[in-house]
Design a protein around this motif. Structure first.
Motif, PDB file in Angstrom:
ATOM      1  N   GLY A 102      18.622 -72.434  63.530  1.00  0.00           N
ATOM      2  CA  GLY A 102      19.249 -72.153  62.243  1.00  0.00           C
ATOM      3  C   GLY A 102      19.486 -73.412  61.435  1.00  0.00           C
ATOM      4  N   ILE A 130      16.123 -74.575  60.055  1.00  0.00           N
ATOM      5  CA  ILE A 130      15.736 -73.690  58.959  1.00  0.00           C
ATOM      6  C   ILE A 130      16.496 -74.060  57.687  1.00  0.00           C
ATOM      7  N   ALA A 154      11.115 -67.102  70.068  1.00  0.00           N
ATOM      8  CA  ALA A 154      11.610 -66.517  68.823  1.00  0.00           C
ATOM      9  C   ALA A 154      12.189 -67.578  67.899  1.00  0.00           C
ATOM     10  N   ASP A 155      12.808 -68.632  68.458  1.00  0.00           N
ATOM     11  CA  ASP A 155      13.354 -69.698  67.621  1.00  0.00           C
ATOM     12  C   ASP A 155      12.242 -70.499  66.945  1.00  0.00           C
ATOM     13  N   ARG A 187      10.865 -68.396  64.160  1.00  0.00           N
ATOM     14  CA  ARG A 187      11.747 -68.385  62.989  1.00  0.00           C
ATOM     15  C   ARG A 187      11.584 -69.656  62.168  1.00  0.00           C
ATOM     16  N   GLN A 219       8.354 -69.471  60.330  1.00  0.00           N
ATOM     17  CA  GLN A 219       8.470 -68.535  59.217  1.00  0.00           C
ATOM     18  C   GLN A 219       9.200 -69.168  58.040  1.00  0.00           C
ATOM     19  N   ALA A 220      10.180 -70.025  58.316  1.00  0.00           N
ATOM     20  CA  ALA A 220      10.875 -70.722  57.235  1.00  0.00           C
ATOM     21  C   ALA A 220       9.928 -71.640  56.472  1.00  0.00           C
TER      22      ALA A 220
END
Length: 408
Positions: free
Chosen positions: A66, A69, A105-106, A109, A112-113
């Motif tokens: 997070g 991202i 998954a991290d 993510r 994807q960012a």
């Protein structure tokens, strides 16, 4: 935990770049580097900006994706506000540390960012580094399904005693398994090797090379072990517990690597890197050597946009504090002047096979070409065609070649 950050000017809290960074940006490729600063254990030779669980001082691996991202999203706004035209990412590289310590998954993510912020160029190269003991078949297949195209495994050696000296934790017998799993997922495979470990023999090194070649990766990197001050390995050598490999033996290791790799169909394209063909070169690393643009995400990550270079705060805890406060994580930066950019251009481009055009050198640098040919440091035929291209001997003495080309 890595060497100290470089000295430079303070970076502004908003991260905005000077107007010069936007100059001719459309003519340069753009890449993204995402640093994942976590390792299960610290290898004795490692000087990278990495941290084990006991060194995090309150930072959390669970929160890291997070935070990264957030930096990616902020970076998009910073570049736009600085007048740098938006360009899709031609390459994305997850390095570390061990990126694959995070859940797949991290990493997805985070990718994807990047995709949401800048987009990915058609055929973009998306790489992650991985330790052989940090992934399984399902993990690699999940990454491939999400758009990863390439994985670089830290093999380092096929000889247990060498791995033990390096304090690598994987079983060499696992390497063929992970290579096959990556190939089954349709990922390109690169293997990283290290030579010159104290106690390593030429036969040990041959064994590692032959094992790597037998696995038929599309790319192999072979790096000379550098004993960095402050590491456990440096302390062991200082105490006389280990004996470092001398320069002559390092040269023999390199010459053997080039001989075996060339015989197996690998061509060198940078001093420490070989690929089966041009399509399987590391495009991300070539962007560094060609002085293209990249944004480095994460603690200690370095970035370069249009002659402006900056670096983030080192520790994951300090990085998390900056991100939570909405501030740029940059600790310092420098705007390269024309002379520094020229030195870097010669230094970096000389290392790659395509070399550097002779007519772009200074007059004094051009005068050195004949002597470099006579000393068998650059290829005579390439020089007649107008390009400085290192010979095998030249690759061993690349720093000396650069010094002569920069003569003034």
């Amino acid at each position: 935990m890595g060497s100290a950050l470089p000295l430079g000017d303070p970076a502004p809290r908003d991260g905005l770049l000077p107007a010069t960074a936007a100059h001719r940006a459309a003519d340069r490729d753009f890449g993204v580097y995402l640093h994942v600063p976590f390792c299960r254990v610290r290898c004795g030779y490692c000087d990278f900006n990495t941290y084990t669980a006991t060194e995090l001082r309150g930072a959390s691996q669970n929160d890291y994706a997070g935070q990264a991202i957030s930096e990616v999203e902020a970076a998009g706004g910073i570049l736009e506000a600085s007048g740098v035209p938006a360009r899709p990412a031609a390459t994305v590289f997850f390095g570390g540390g061990t990126p694959t310590l995070l859940p797949a998954a991290d990493l997805i993510r985070m990718l994807q960012a990047v995709r949401s912020t800048w987009g990915l160029a058609p055929g973009a190269e998306v790489t992650t580094e991985a330790n052989p003991d940090s992934v399984d078949a399902a993990y690699l297949a999940t990454l491939a399904d999400a758009g990863f195209t390439r994985v670089s495994f830290g093999m380092q050696s096929a000889v247990p005693s060498v791995l033990a000296t390096l304090e690598r934790t994987h079983d060499p017998e696992r390497v063929p398994l992970v290579v096959q799993w990556a190939r089954d997922a349709d990922l390109d495979v690169s293997l990283d090797l290290i030579y010159g470990t104290p106690g390593e023999t030429l036969l040990d090194w041959r064994t590692s090379l032959e094992h790597a070649i037998a696995l038929a990766p599309t790319h192999i990197s072979a790096y000379s072990l550098i004993v960095e001050e402050g590491t456990k390995l440096a302390r062991q050598i200082k105490r006389g517990e280990l004996v470092p490999v001398d320069e002559d033996m390092q040269a023999e290791f390199y010459e053997l690597a080039d001989e075996l790799l060339a015989a197996a169909g690998y061509g060198w394209y940078e001093v420490s890197n070989w690929a089966t063909d041009d399509a399987h070169r590391s495009r991300h690393n070539l962007a560094y050597w060609r002085s293209q643009d990249w944004w480095g995400v994460g603690p200690g990550a370095h970035s370069h946009i249009g002659g402006v270079r900056w670096w983030n705060v080192k520790h994951p805890s300090a990085y998390a504090d900056r991100i939570r406060a909405g501030d740029s994580p940059a600790a310092g930066r420098e705007t390269l002047d024309a002379a520094t950019r020229e030195v870097e251009r010669v230094l970096l481009r000389t290392r790659i096979r395509e070399g550097i055009r002779i007519d772009t050198l200074t007059p004094l640098g051009r005068r050195e070409v004949a002597g470099l040919i006579a000393d068998e440091l650059i290829d005579a035929r390439a020089a007649l065609g107008g390009t400085v291209e290192l010979t095998l001997r030249g690759r061993l003495l690349a720093d000396a070649v650069v010094r002569r080309l920069l003569a003034d």
